[in-house]
Design an enzyme around this catalytic site. Structure first.
Site, PDB file in Angstrom:
ATOM      1  N   ARG A   1      -7.460  -0.513   1.201  1.00 42.81           N
ATOM      2  CA  ARG A   1      -7.458  -1.466   0.425  1.00 42.81           C
ATOM      3  C   ARG A   1      -8.417  -1.620  -0.421  1.00 42.81           C
ATOM      4  O   ARG A   1      -8.226  -2.932  -1.564  1.00 42.81           O
ATOM      5  CB  ARG A   1      -9.121  -2.580   1.415  1.00 42.81           C
TER       6      ARG A   1
ATOM      7  N   GLU B   1      -9.040   3.767   2.447  1.00 42.20           N
ATOM      8  CA  GLU B   1      -9.512   3.533   0.891  1.00 42.20           C
ATOM      9  C   GLU B   1      -7.936   2.777   0.496  1.00 42.20           C
ATOM     10  O   GLU B   1      -7.283   2.025  -0.198  1.00 42.20           O
ATOM     11  CB  GLU B   1      -8.245   5.488   0.616  1.00 42.20           C
TER      12      GLU B   1
ATOM     13  N   LYS C   1     -10.071  12.745   8.386  1.00 45.10           N
ATOM     14  CA  LYS C   1      -9.460  12.611   9.990  1.00 45.10           C
ATOM     15  C   LYS C   1      -9.547  13.600  10.038  1.00 45.10           C
ATOM     16  O   LYS C   1      -9.408  15.148  10.276  1.00 45.10           O
ATOM     17  CB  LYS C   1      -8.324  12.108   9.407  1.00 45.10           C
TER      18      LYS C   1
ATOM     19  N   LYS D   1       1.183  -1.445  -0.277  1.00 43.72           N
ATOM     20  CA  LYS D   1      -0.212  -0.288  -0.292  1.00 43.72           C
ATOM     21  C   LYS D   1       1.410   1.368  -0.379  1.00 43.72           C
ATOM     22  O   LYS D   1       1.614   1.321   0.804  1.00 43.72           O
ATOM     23  CB  LYS D   1      -0.799   0.082   1.260  1.00 43.72           C
TER      24      LYS D   1
ATOM     25  N   ASP E   1       1.575   6.429   5.537  1.00 40.11           N
ATOM     26  CA  ASP E   1       0.654   5.202   4.752  1.00 40.11           C
ATOM     27  C   ASP E   1       1.106   5.067   3.566  1.00 40.11           C
ATOM     28  O   ASP E   1       0.442   4.209   3.581  1.00 40.11           O
ATOM     29  CB  ASP E   1      -0.954   6.172   4.950  1.00 40.11           C
TER      30      ASP E   1
ATOM     31  N   ASP F   1     -12.655   6.866   3.973  1.00 42.19           N
ATOM     32  CA  ASP F   1     -10.933   6.836   4.926  1.00 42.19           C
ATOM     33  C   ASP F   1     -10.002   5.252   4.921  1.00 42.19           C
ATOM     34  O   ASP F   1      -9.342   5.041   5.274  1.00 42.19           O
ATOM     35  CB  ASP F   1     -10.800   7.171   6.480  1.00 42.19           C
TER      36      ASP F   1
HETATM   37  N1  BES Z   1      -4.335   4.743   6.717  1.00 36.48           N
HETATM   38  C1  BES Z   1      -5.317   3.882   7.623  1.00 36.48           C
HETATM   39  C2  BES Z   1      -4.973   3.489   9.088  1.00 36.48           C
HETATM   40  C3  BES Z   1      -3.359   3.972   9.179  1.00 36.48           C
HETATM   41  C4  BES Z   1      -3.967   3.867  10.944  1.00 36.48           C
HETATM   42  C5  BES Z   1      -1.912   3.916   8.955  1.00 36.48           C
HETATM   43  C6  BES Z   1      -2.891   4.509  11.638  1.00 36.48           C
HETATM   44  C7  BES Z   1      -1.294   4.266  10.250  1.00 36.48           C
HETATM   45  C8  BES Z   1      -1.612   4.767  11.639  1.00 36.48           C
HETATM   46  C9  BES Z   1      -6.318   4.213   6.727  1.00 36.48           C
HETATM   47  O1  BES Z   1      -6.207   4.053   5.826  1.00 36.48           O
HETATM   48  C10 BES Z   1      -7.750   4.437   7.463  1.00 36.48           C
HETATM   49  O2  BES Z   1      -7.919   5.165   7.722  1.00 36.48           O
HETATM   50  N2  BES Z   1      -8.236   2.917   7.930  1.00 36.48           N
HETATM   51  C11 BES Z   1      -9.236   2.993   8.997  1.00 36.48           C
HETATM   52  C12 BES Z   1     -10.784   2.638   8.165  1.00 36.48           C
HETATM   53  C13 BES Z   1     -12.355   2.976   8.816  1.00 36.48           C
HETATM   54  C14 BES Z   1     -12.469   3.924   8.109  1.00 36.48           C
HETATM   55  C15 BES Z   1     -12.541   2.087   8.504  1.00 36.48           C
HETATM   56  C16 BES Z   1      -9.518   3.126  10.558  1.00 36.48           C
HETATM   57  O3  BES Z   1      -8.060   2.757  11.156  1.00 36.48           O
HETATM   58  O4  BES Z   1      -9.757   3.458  11.289  1.00 36.48           O
HETATM   59 ZN    ZN Z   2      -4.741   4.439   4.995  1.00 39.33          ZN
HETATM   60 ZN    ZN Z   3      -7.566   6.108   5.638  1.00 38.51          ZN
END
Ligand code: BES
Ligand code: ZN
Ligand code: ZN
Length: 502
Positions: free
Chosen positions: A352, A350, A278, A266, A289, A348
């Site tokens: 996947r 994204e 966010k 990713k 990321d 967010d």
């Molecule tokens: N990039 C984030 C995940 C992340 C969180 C990476 C903390 C590094 C540190 C990912 O894209 C994300 O925002 N995931 C969301 C998914 C949710 C909206 C289902 C999350 O984990 O809150």
């Molecule tokens: Zn992300």
């Molecule tokens: Zn995200």
């Protein structure tokens, strides 16, 4: 910093280092130094309140001129029977800090123990001490003003490891040095700020770094990907003026008819969350990321650098996730490269959406015999496992057994997490084939994300997904590296390959 493996001490060394196990007698070069200094070593060795031979503990002793050295450093190695490659690396890392803080320029490390009680042979002990020292020496200071000397500027220029096993140690270290270079490449990519590292510039850096080593690098640009129907990855990137790229790296060091190992990363060069934006606090950290893609690049670099006898394909999906008048929305239905439709419920989630098209492409083009993806995919994995363990979701017990045995001895920690029907069911949409968010709740968020990815894996292909959201970034200085990008994934997968496929 130059690391050398020598049979004798180099006269340019200003400091001598003695790694010592708990209960180890004063012998060899250490004993000679003791008699030269009228028992200075013995005085601290036996009855020091401060030095207890603990792993990585150091004691600096100033030496009289007659010795030819300005100081000696005792480096604790802990219990001999507990010594492992991981522990050797931690001791090496702590030694690096001690050398730097004592202003050492050139150190000679005496490693002559003869036979040890530990399972670890002396050459491995030396090579992994050296790896730890090297990993710990990493610094990301390219944006600092070089005209002004900074406090923590170090002049540590050379470390020699002195032993009768120097030739073997040198050989072992050759491979580990390539590994360290790959870890550094991954760390550099993660630490690079997002105004400098974005999909297009990232693709250029990969080309520049890997092509000279003989890696074939293919770059798909936004126009090509749109035409090809990579509607999922492209949807994530459409809100940014920085256009997406996909980079495919191929290292063919093995037999021509041997199917490659596949690695997918990713590469969200900045994740604002998009329209599902966010919160502001610590959003800067979302430059990391792209940690999964950085691990894939670092791994490819290490393999090519040491001309590993394997066939490997690495593919990274590069996008910036921004809110804008052209951004994708919650509610959109998009079409992935494999023809499946996805209902977007949160922009967010994204990662996947970027991975699924990258996974489809690499399976279609290269038919890898094993496929592993790495991603800073979910905050949920941080809740589950914290910052030491990467979560591994795997559809094949044999593949997991290989990853577990290698991961456990690579300095990284891996923990298996569940996939399953209940998670997959949550990712099915009423109006499209899939949805990018769990249906019921946020519970099991790392597993529902993995279950989504599983839809895009061909039947029968051994596959693992590593969620490195907790491990890709160090929030404080660690024994083997400073605050910032860690290069998580490179060491575990490098060992996975060298243990099982070479
Ligand atoms: N990039 C984030 C995940 C992340 C969180 C990476 C903390 C590094 C540190 C990912 O894209 C994300 O925002 N995931 C969301 C998914 C949710 C909206 C289902 C999350 O984990 O809150
Ligand atoms: Zn992300
Ligand atoms: Zn995200």
């Amino acid at each position: 910093m130059k690391l050398s493996f020598l049979a004798d001490v180099n006269s340019a060394a200003d400091t001598v280092v003695f790694p010592v196990f708990k209960g180890q007698e004063l012998k060899g070069a250490l004993e000679s130094l003791d008699s030269q200094t009228g028992g200075l070593i013995a005085q601290h060795y036996n009855a020091s309140k401060h030095f207890k031979f603990k792993l990585g503990q150091t004691l600096v002793l100033h030496l009289p001129d007659v010795t030819g050295f300005s100081q000696a450093i005792l480096l604790g190695l802990g219990d001999e029977e507990k010594m492992t490659t991981d522990n050797a690396e931690i001791a090496g890392g702590k030694l690096c800090k001690a050398l730097k803080s004592s202003g050492v320029q050139h150190a000679g490390v005496y490693m002559d123990y003869g036979v040890t009680d530990s399972d670890l042979s002396v050459d491995l002990l030396i090579a992994h001490l050296a790896l730890g020292l090297n990993l710990a020496s990493y610094d990301f200071d390219k944006y600092k003003d070089k005209r002004e000397p900074c406090d923590d500027d170090t002049t540590l220029a050379a470390v020699d490891f002195i032993s009768s096993q120097s030739e073997v140690a040198d050989k072992v270290y050759h491979v580990l040095d390539a590994l360290a270079q790959g870890v550094f490449f991954a760390r550099d990519l993660v630490n690079e700020p997002p105004n400098v590292l974005y999909p297009e510039s990232y693709a250029e850096i990969v080309k520049e770094k890997l092509k000279p080593l003989g890696v074939q690098v293919e770059v798909l640009d936004d126009k090509k990907m749109l035409k090809m129907g990579m509607g999922s990855l492209m949807a994530v990137g459409q809100g940014s003026i920085r256009k997406p790229r996909m980079v495919i790296m191929r290292w063919n060091g093995g037999d021509a008819d041997d199917k490659p190992l596949g690695f997918v990363g990713k590469g969200v060069t900045f994740d604002t969350g998009g329209i599902s934006i966010k919160p502001a606090g610590q959003m800067d950290l979302m430059k990391m990321d792209m940690g999964g893609s950085a691990a894939v690049c670092g791994l490819m670099y290490s393999l090519a650098l040491r001309k590993a006898p394997v066939n490997v394909v690495g593919a990274i999906g590069l996008v910036e996730n921004m809110p804008s008048d052209n951004a994708y929305r919650p509610g959109d239905v998009i079409k992935a490269y494999n023809g499946k439709t996805i209902e977007v419920l949160n922009t967010d989630a994204e990662g996947r959406l970027v991975l699924c098209d990258t996974l489809s492409y690499v399976q279609e083009q290269d038919d890898p015999k094993v496929l592993i993806d790495l991603a800073t995919l979910t905050g949920a994995i941080l809740v589950a496992l914290g910052t030491e363990f990467s979560g591994v979701f795997c559809n094949d017990d044999d593949l997991w057994a290989k990853m577990e045995s290698s991961g456990a001895n690579s300095g990284e920690k891996l923990w298996r997490m569940p996939l399953g029907e209940n998670f997959s069911e949550e990712m099915k949409s009423k109006i499209a084939d899939y949805r990018n968010l769990g249906t019921v709740s946020r519970y099991g968020g790392a597993s529902t994300a993995a279950a989504f990815l599983e839809f895009f894996i061909d039947k029968g292909r051994p596959w693992a997904h590593m969620d490195i959201a907790g491990t890709a970034w160090a929030h404080k200085d660690k024994p083997l590296g400073p605050l910032g990008g860690t290069g998580a994934g490179v060491r575990a997968l490098h060992k996975f390959i060298s243990d099982h496929y070479e």
